[in-house]
Design a protein around this motif. Structure first.
Motif, PDB file in Angstrom:
ATOM      1  N   THR A  31       0.751  -1.302   0.096  1.00 52.35           N
ATOM      2  CA  THR A  31      -0.064  -0.050   0.026  1.00 52.35           C
ATOM      3  C   THR A  31       0.849   1.131  -0.130  1.00 52.35           C
ATOM      4  O   THR A  31       0.378   2.219  -0.404  1.00 52.35           O
ATOM      5  CB  THR A  31      -0.903  -0.111   1.161  1.00 52.35           C
ATOM      6  N   VAL A  56      -6.061  -7.318   0.005  1.00 47.53           N
ATOM      7  CA  VAL A  56      -6.358  -7.076  -1.547  1.00 47.53           C
ATOM      8  C   VAL A  56      -7.219  -5.909  -1.905  1.00 47.53           C
ATOM      9  O   VAL A  56      -7.245  -4.952  -2.688  1.00 47.53           O
ATOM     10  CB  VAL A  56      -6.707  -8.374  -2.359  1.00 47.53           C
ATOM     11  N   LYS A  57      -8.518  -6.110  -0.951  1.00 49.23           N
ATOM     12  CA  LYS A  57      -9.278  -4.803  -1.016  1.00 49.23           C
ATOM     13  C   LYS A  57      -9.006  -3.440  -0.696  1.00 49.23           C
ATOM     14  O   LYS A  57      -9.063  -2.650  -1.279  1.00 49.23           O
ATOM     15  CB  LYS A  57     -10.613  -5.331  -0.048  1.00 49.23           C
ATOM     16  N   LYS A  60      -6.977  -2.326  -3.705  1.00 49.28           N
ATOM     17  CA  LYS A  60      -7.942  -1.634  -4.623  1.00 49.28           C
ATOM     18  C   LYS A  60      -8.673  -0.402  -4.394  1.00 49.28           C
ATOM     19  O   LYS A  60      -8.975   0.566  -5.313  1.00 49.28           O
ATOM     20  CB  LYS A  60      -9.312  -2.775  -4.886  1.00 49.28           C
ATOM     21  N   THR A  61      -9.016  -0.151  -2.870  1.00 47.91           N
ATOM     22  CA  THR A  61      -9.569   1.029  -2.274  1.00 47.91           C
ATOM     23  C   THR A  61      -8.579   2.275  -2.762  1.00 47.91           C
ATOM     24  O   THR A  61      -8.957   3.359  -3.061  1.00 47.91           O
ATOM     25  CB  THR A  61      -9.664   0.918  -0.831  1.00 47.91           C
ATOM     26  N   GLN A  65      -3.663  -1.852  -9.070  1.00 45.43           N
ATOM     27  CA  GLN A  65      -4.019  -2.827  -9.490  1.00 45.43           C
ATOM     28  C   GLN A  65      -3.460  -4.176  -9.030  1.00 45.43           C
ATOM     29  O   GLN A  65      -2.281  -4.070  -8.592  1.00 45.43           O
ATOM     30  CB  GLN A  65      -3.964  -2.876 -11.161  1.00 45.43           C
ATOM     31  N   VAL A  66      -4.315  -5.201  -9.226  1.00 43.71           N
ATOM     32  CA  VAL A  66      -3.723  -6.506  -8.673  1.00 43.71           C
ATOM     33  C   VAL A  66      -3.817  -7.653  -9.509  1.00 43.71           C
ATOM     34  O   VAL A  66      -4.841  -7.664 -10.485  1.00 43.71           O
ATOM     35  CB  VAL A  66      -4.575  -7.014  -7.184  1.00 43.71           C
ATOM     36  N   TRP A  83     -12.167  -8.536  -7.270  1.00 38.16           N
ATOM     37  CA  TRP A  83     -11.108  -7.620  -6.438  1.00 38.16           C
ATOM     38  C   TRP A  83      -9.669  -7.660  -7.374  1.00 38.16           C
ATOM     39  O   TRP A  83      -8.774  -7.175  -7.176  1.00 38.16           O
ATOM     40  CB  TRP A  83     -10.795  -7.814  -5.063  1.00 38.16           C
ATOM     41  N   ASP A  85      -7.480  -7.761 -11.254  1.00 41.82           N
ATOM     42  CA  ASP A  85      -7.612  -6.956 -12.343  1.00 41.82           C
ATOM     43  C   ASP A  85      -6.641  -8.091 -13.618  1.00 41.82           C
ATOM     44  O   ASP A  85      -7.392  -7.930 -14.666  1.00 41.82           O
ATOM     45  CB  ASP A  85      -6.701  -5.761 -12.573  1.00 41.82           C
ATOM     46  N   GLN A 111     -14.008  -6.692 -15.237  1.00 45.12           N
ATOM     47  CA  GLN A 111     -12.590  -6.082 -15.081  1.00 45.12           C
ATOM     48  C   GLN A 111     -11.483  -6.991 -15.292  1.00 45.12           C
ATOM     49  O   GLN A 111     -10.312  -6.686 -15.600  1.00 45.12           O
ATOM     50  CB  GLN A 111     -12.643  -5.347 -13.810  1.00 45.12           C
TER      51      GLN A 111
END
Length: 360
Positions: A31, A56-57, A60-61, A65-66, A83, A85, A111
């Motif tokens: 993060t 992971v969430k 995304k917040t 991208q994951v 969640w 990409d 997505q």
């Protein structure tokens, strides 16, 4: 490295996929990289659980991208799909049929995009496209697909003729001017290149084509012509191949400065022309019959012999992650990993700057 350097310096406007081990994901370190171009890759040995899903969430917040790397379909990962990409599938581990089934199943997650890894043949590339993959990576894209006696285009013929004239013992500037005058874009890029190269040293721009050729000088003219030749040949083809050619050219030159400084110019040509067979879809031997290149460059490209052949092999080992062999090469020339990586990064930045300045 990613803490000390901007990602765009390495990848330009492209996405940057970075492996994050399980420990770093759970610590929340990912993060800290609030980069729009960053894609956090979850490795295949990571265990899916509620805490990881929460992390992971969080990513995304933050707009990060994951991707799931080397993914093998498992029920435990399904709740992660909304969640995620990108999903990267290794074609050596997951069959094309299994891949197609997964892609079809995941259409409820619009997505999600799929990347085919280790695409090594034309057939695999075609099958992967038919299966629904969005992106592709593999050695196939650096290998020549030989088309029997493909006729050269007008642009390609102009490029070969231009390179031939510039490498004559006595430069015929009238002939060069005539060749550059054939194509408006060639003339434009020449003037842009000259005026950009000497920006700050002259009070007026050079606007006459012949004056630009003379002012540039033989060595710089050789380099510019080689770059333009590669650009012409790359027209309407994979732009990444031309970008890689430029990176290899500068990379090879920087390495040569370290171990064989008298061969810097030849090293630049060697790297720049190392993908000609792929771009022209012809055997390199056929291509070199029409190109006036030094013998050391010819040997390096044809047989990977000599010092330049060694450097080209070093670059290819780096690109293909052949780390044990790469380390042996680095030890042989007494080059550290840090120095080698720095040359690579400098080459990427040089190619990026050249592209951004609209000079090729």
């Amino acid at each position: 490295q990613f803490l000390s350097q901007k990602i765009e310096d390495l990848v330009g406007n492209s996405l940057c996929f970075v492996n994050f081990p399980d420990r770093l994901l759970r610590s929340g370190l990912a993060t800290a990289f609030r980069q729009q171009q960053l894609v956090v890759e979850i490795l295949e040995d990571v265990t899916p659980d509620p805490f990881l899903l929460k992390q992971v969430k969080n990513l995304k917040t933050l707009g990060i991208q994951v991707a799931l790397d080397d993914y093998i379909p498992q029920d435990a990962w399904k709740e992660f799909y909304p969640w995620i990409d990108f999903i990267k599938l290794d074609l050596r581990q997951t069959s094309m049929e299994q891949s197609a089934q997964l892609i079809e199943t995941c259409k409820i997650h619009p997505q999600l995009r799929f990347i085919a890894e280790k695409v090594e043949t034309q057939a695999e590339f075609s099958d992967a496209k038919a299966a629904g993959f969005n992106f592709f990576q593999g050695y196939y894209f650096q290998q020549p697909q030989i088309v029997s006696r493909r006729v050269l285009t007008t642009d390609e013929m102009t490029a070969f003729e231009l390179f031939s004239v510039i490498n004559e013992p006595e430069v015929n500037y009238d002939r060069l001017t005539e060749l550059f005058s054939r194509d408006l874009s060639l003339s434009y890029y020449l003037l842009r290149y000259v005026n950009s190269l000497y920006m700050g040293y002259r009070q007026q721009n050079i606007e006459n084509l012949r004056n630009a050729l003379v002012f540039l000088g033989h060595q710089q003219l050789k380099r510019f012509t080689a770059l333009m030749m590669a650009a012409y040949i790359s027209k309407n083809k994979n732009v990444e191949l031309y970008r890689l050619s430029m990176i290899r050219a500068r990379w090879c030159e920087l390495l040569a400065e370290k171990i064989c400084p008298n061969a810097k110019e030849e090293a630049f040509l060697c790297g720049l022309f190392s993908l000609l067979d792929t771009l022209l879809e012809r055997p390199i031997g056929d291509i070199l019959q029409h190109l006036s290149v030094p013998e050391v460059v010819r040997q390096a490209l044809m047989e990977q012999k000599g010092q330049l052949g060694f450097l080209l092999g070093l670059i290819q080992d780096h690109e293909q992650a052949n780390w044990p062999i790469l380390q042996q090469r680095l030890d042989f020339i007494k080059l550290t990993k840090i120095e080698s990586s720095r040359y690579y990064e400098e080459a990427i930045q040089w190619a990026q700057q050249l592209t951004e300045r609209d000079l090729c």
